[in-house]
Design a protein around this motif. Structure first.
Motif, short mmCIF file in Angstrom:
data_model
loop_
_atom_site.label_atom_id
_atom_site.label_comp_id
_atom_site.label_asym_id
_atom_site.label_seq_id
_atom_site.Cartn_x
_atom_site.Cartn_y
_atom_site.Cartn_z
N LEU A 118 0.83 -1.20 0.00
CA LEU A 118 0.00 0.00 0.00
C LEU A 118 0.87 1.26 0.00
N ILE A 119 1.91 1.27 0.81
CA ILE A 119 2.81 2.43 0.85
C ILE A 119 3.47 2.65 -0.51
N THR A 120 3.90 1.57 -1.14
CA THR A 120 4.52 1.67 -2.46
C THR A 120 3.54 2.19 -3.50
N ALA A 121 2.29 1.68 -3.45
CA ALA A 121 1.27 2.11 -4.41
C ALA A 121 0.95 3.59 -4.25
N VAL A 122 0.88 4.07 -3.01
CA VAL A 122 0.62 5.49 -2.77
C VAL A 122 1.79 6.33 -3.28
N ALA A 123 3.02 5.94 -2.91
CA ALA A 123 4.21 6.72 -3.29
C ALA A 123 4.39 6.82 -4.79
N SER A 124 3.94 5.81 -5.54
CA SER A 124 4.15 5.79 -6.99
C SER A 124 3.34 6.86 -7.71
N VAL A 125 2.22 7.29 -7.13
CA VAL A 125 1.37 8.28 -7.80
C VAL A 125 1.17 9.55 -6.97
N LEU A 137 -13.24 -5.85 1.77
CA LEU A 137 -11.92 -5.92 1.15
C LEU A 137 -11.60 -7.34 0.69
N TYR A 138 -11.80 -8.31 1.57
CA TYR A 138 -11.53 -9.71 1.23
C TYR A 138 -12.14 -10.60 2.29
N ARG A 139 -12.23 -11.87 1.96
CA ARG A 139 -12.72 -12.86 2.91
C ARG A 139 -11.54 -13.68 3.41
N ASP A 140 -11.61 -14.05 4.68
CA ASP A 140 -10.51 -14.78 5.31
C ASP A 140 -11.09 -15.97 6.07
N LYS A 141 -10.22 -16.87 6.47
CA LYS A 141 -10.63 -18.01 7.29
C LYS A 141 -9.47 -18.41 8.17
N PHE A 142 -9.77 -19.12 9.24
CA PHE A 142 -8.72 -19.60 10.13
C PHE A 142 -8.22 -20.96 9.66
N VAL A 143 -6.92 -21.16 9.82
CA VAL A 143 -6.29 -22.44 9.48
C VAL A 143 -5.40 -22.87 10.65
N GLY A 144 -5.06 -24.15 10.66
CA GLY A 144 -4.14 -24.66 11.66
C GLY A 144 -2.71 -24.60 11.14
N VAL A 145 -1.76 -24.36 12.04
CA VAL A 145 -0.34 -24.27 11.66
C VAL A 145 0.50 -25.01 12.69
N VAL A 146 1.41 -25.85 12.19
CA VAL A 146 2.37 -26.55 13.06
C VAL A 146 3.74 -26.47 12.39
N ARG A 147 4.77 -26.85 13.14
CA ARG A 147 6.12 -26.85 12.58
C ARG A 147 6.25 -27.95 11.53
N LYS A 148 7.19 -27.77 10.60
CA LYS A 148 7.49 -28.83 9.65
C LYS A 148 7.99 -30.06 10.42
N LEU A 207 -8.55 -0.94 -1.60
CA LEU A 207 -9.32 -2.06 -2.14
C LEU A 207 -8.53 -2.80 -3.22
N SER A 208 -7.89 -2.06 -4.13
CA SER A 208 -7.13 -2.68 -5.21
C SER A 208 -5.94 -3.47 -4.68
N VAL A 209 -5.21 -2.91 -3.71
CA VAL A 209 -4.04 -3.59 -3.15
C VAL A 209 -4.45 -4.88 -2.46
N CYS A 210 -5.53 -4.82 -1.68
CA CYS A 210 -5.98 -6.02 -0.95
C CYS A 210 -6.44 -7.10 -1.91
N ARG A 211 -7.20 -6.72 -2.92
CA ARG A 211 -7.74 -7.72 -3.84
C ARG A 211 -6.65 -8.29 -4.77
N GLU A 212 -5.58 -7.54 -4.97
CA GLU A 212 -4.47 -8.08 -5.75
C GLU A 212 -3.74 -9.17 -4.98
N LYS A 213 -3.61 -8.98 -3.66
CA LYS A 213 -2.92 -9.98 -2.84
C LYS A 213 -3.83 -11.12 -2.42
N VAL A 214 -5.14 -10.84 -2.32
CA VAL A 214 -6.11 -11.88 -1.93
C VAL A 214 -7.20 -11.91 -3.01
N PRO A 215 -6.93 -12.49 -4.17
CA PRO A 215 -7.92 -12.46 -5.25
C PRO A 215 -9.17 -13.24 -4.88
N GLY A 216 -10.27 -12.81 -5.49
CA GLY A 216 -11.56 -13.51 -5.30
C GLY A 216 -12.24 -13.13 -4.02
#
Length: 309
Positions: A114-121, A164-175, A300-309
């Protein structure tokens, strides 16, 4: 009929927002005695005390509470009218600071883009990120911030928002964790391990625990931590299972297409939780502001680019 001194409007707005003479004086760059004299003039003009002593502090009168939001809106409109015309918004010369109230996870995932997108214009625009320890509409209503990001909650009917986007919780463990070796993780397998849970207020249970309880299962909460980075660090160095939003893993090495060696294993939860809608929120006083509208669209554009759909 004498016209009221409209210079008093800004002072009234700040006094009602701060709820103290000293706080208003600091915001307006005035001495406490000058602010006290301004309050006296406001009392004479409105015919109401506005601020009264309540112990060691000051409290708004019922009339002051009644006019606080109207005063905020009127002061905002006055400032907007007296700014140079922005009908033709020139981003290359726009000098402005925008304050966004978000949690740390949003900054880690989207902040740099977002900071980069703002600074560019708009190179003269500054973004200020404010932490978000609790859900409240106060900051938007009082004009202390421009945008808020998060789950809607009880923000009030006047607050504008867009998803902006939809999210969900997931489980995470070490490799190499035993759960990584399972072709299908069952609720019983999930509950059998200790868990590290993110909680800013010390509450360790949530929707996952309610769903497990329906199956006569319960997680063992081994640790409570204040943020998702801490939860991932604990999970990576132990046998504990972390519960984090899927988007929080976007910047993790080796996950979701990022380069680097993966150190974490991510899996879908064995119980079905509801998706989370992350929204962008603002006060209606900013609805028609061209610069504010531009920033909303950019977020909105930055979020949807990183989290499409």
């Amino acid at each position: 009929m004498n016209e009221p001194d409209l210079n008093l409007l800004i002072a009234l707005d700040v006094l009602l927002a701060e709820g103290s003479v000293a706080g208003a004086a600091r915001r307006l760059g005035l001495s406490a005695s000058a602010m006290s004299r301004t309050l006296s003039r406001l009392r004479d003009t409105t015919g109401d005390p506005l601020l009264v002593r309540a112990g060691r502090n000051m409290a708004l009168t019922p009339y002051a509470e009644e006019i606080r939001e109207r005063t905020q809106n009127a002061a905002f409109e006055a400032r907007a009218i007296l700014r140079p015309s922005t009908n033709l918004l020139n981003l290359a010369t726009l000098e402005r600071s925008f304050t966004l109230r978000t949690n740390a996870g949003f900054i880690e995932i989207f902040g740099a883009a977002l900071i980069t997108a703002v600074a560019s214009v708009a190179p003269l625009v500054q973004l200020r990120f404010m932490s978000k320890p609790e859900k409240t509409a106060k900051y938007l209503r009082e004009g202390l911030i421009d945008l808020e990001v998060g789950v809607l909650g009880d923000m009030g009917p006047e607050i504008r928002l867009t998803a902006l986007y939809r999210d969900k919780f997931v489980g995470v463990v070490r490799k190499g964790h035993p759960l990584e070796l399972e072709s299908e993780i069952t609720p019983a397998m999930y509950a059998a391990f200790g868990h590290v849970v993110v909680s800013r207020h010390g509450r360790g249970t949530g929707p996952v625990d309610a769903l497990l309880a329906e199956l006569n299962l319960a997680r063992k909460i081994a640790a409570l931590v204040p943020g998702f980075p801490a939860a991932l660090a604990v999970a990576q160095a132990s046998e504990l299972v972390a519960l984090v939003p899927a988007t929080f893993l976007l910047n993790q090495p080796g996950l979701n297409g990022n380069s680097g060696e993966a150190r974490l294993y991510v899996f879908d939860l064995p119980v079905k939780t509801k998706d989370i809608t992350i929204s962008l929120m603002w006060h209606p006083r900013s609805e028609a502001d061209p610069a504010h509208r531009w920033l909303r669209q950019l977020v909105l554009s930055v979020c949807r680019e990183k989290v499409p759909g």
